[in-house]
Design an enzyme around this catalytic site. Structure first.
Site, PDB file in Angstrom:
ATOM      1  N   GLU A  73       0.541   3.934   1.871  1.00 12.63           N
ATOM      2  CA  GLU A  73       0.856   4.358   3.232  1.00 12.63           C
ATOM      3  C   GLU A  73       2.027   3.554   3.793  1.00 12.63           C
ATOM      4  OE1 GLU A  73      -3.690   4.517   2.719  1.00 12.63           O
ATOM      5  OE2 GLU A  73      -2.019   3.291   2.039  1.00 12.63           O
ATOM      6  N   CYS A  81       0.830  -1.202   0.000  1.00 10.91           N
ATOM      7  CA  CYS A  81       0.000   0.000   0.000  1.00 10.91           C
ATOM      8  C   CYS A  81       0.870   1.259   0.000  1.00 10.91           C
ATOM      9  CB  CYS A  81      -0.895   0.014   1.230  1.00 10.91           C
ATOM     10  SG  CYS A  81      -2.092  -1.336   1.286  1.00 10.91           S
TER      11      CYS A  81
END
Length: 137
Positions: A59, A57
């Site tokens: 993040e 991801c």
């Protein structure tokens, strides 16, 4: 002639890194930017894999860059995707974010068209599993 550095906002940085996302399977590019206590900014984008669970991801990529640079406390997060509504971090990334940020850290979730929603880490991750849960171990 003096050249000035252009100050890019977290939004600008998240939008820029989103363009580097590797998303050939879903075509769903995500960019993330975070700021640390030291005032530095780190970015990440999603990286897919043909074996879907093996992707990363945006993040998580930004957090990895922060840790690799020797920092460990984030103070603000911005996540952007091309979706009709702002996209929140997945559950795993919420847990990763709470590991490195206080509950009052603001996470701005946004669309590429500029629609934004702001929530704190505590709002995104109520009842988070934290180091306090391990005090008896």
């Amino acid at each position: 002639m003096e050249r000035r550095k252009t100050h890019m906002s977290l939004r600008d940085k998240a939008l820029a890194v989103r363009e580097n996302a590797y998303a050939p399977y879903s075509n769903f590019k995500v960019g993330a930017a975070l700021t640390t206590e030291a005032g530095e900014t780190y970015v990440g984008c999603n990286v897919e894999n043909v074996a879907y669970p093996e992707g990363t991801c945006a993040e998580a990529g930004a957090i990895a860059a922060m840790i690799a640079s020797g920092e460990s406390r984030l103070t603000e997060v911005y996540v952007v995707a091309d979706a009709p509504l702002p996209v929140s971090p997945c559950g795993g990334c919420r847990q990763k974010l709470i590991e490195f940020g206080a509950g009052d850290v603001v996470v701005t979730m946004a669309t590429v068209d500029g629609v934004e929603q702001k929530m704190t880490l505590s709002e995104l991750m109520p009842g988070a599993f934290t180091e306090e849960h391990l005090e008896n171990t």
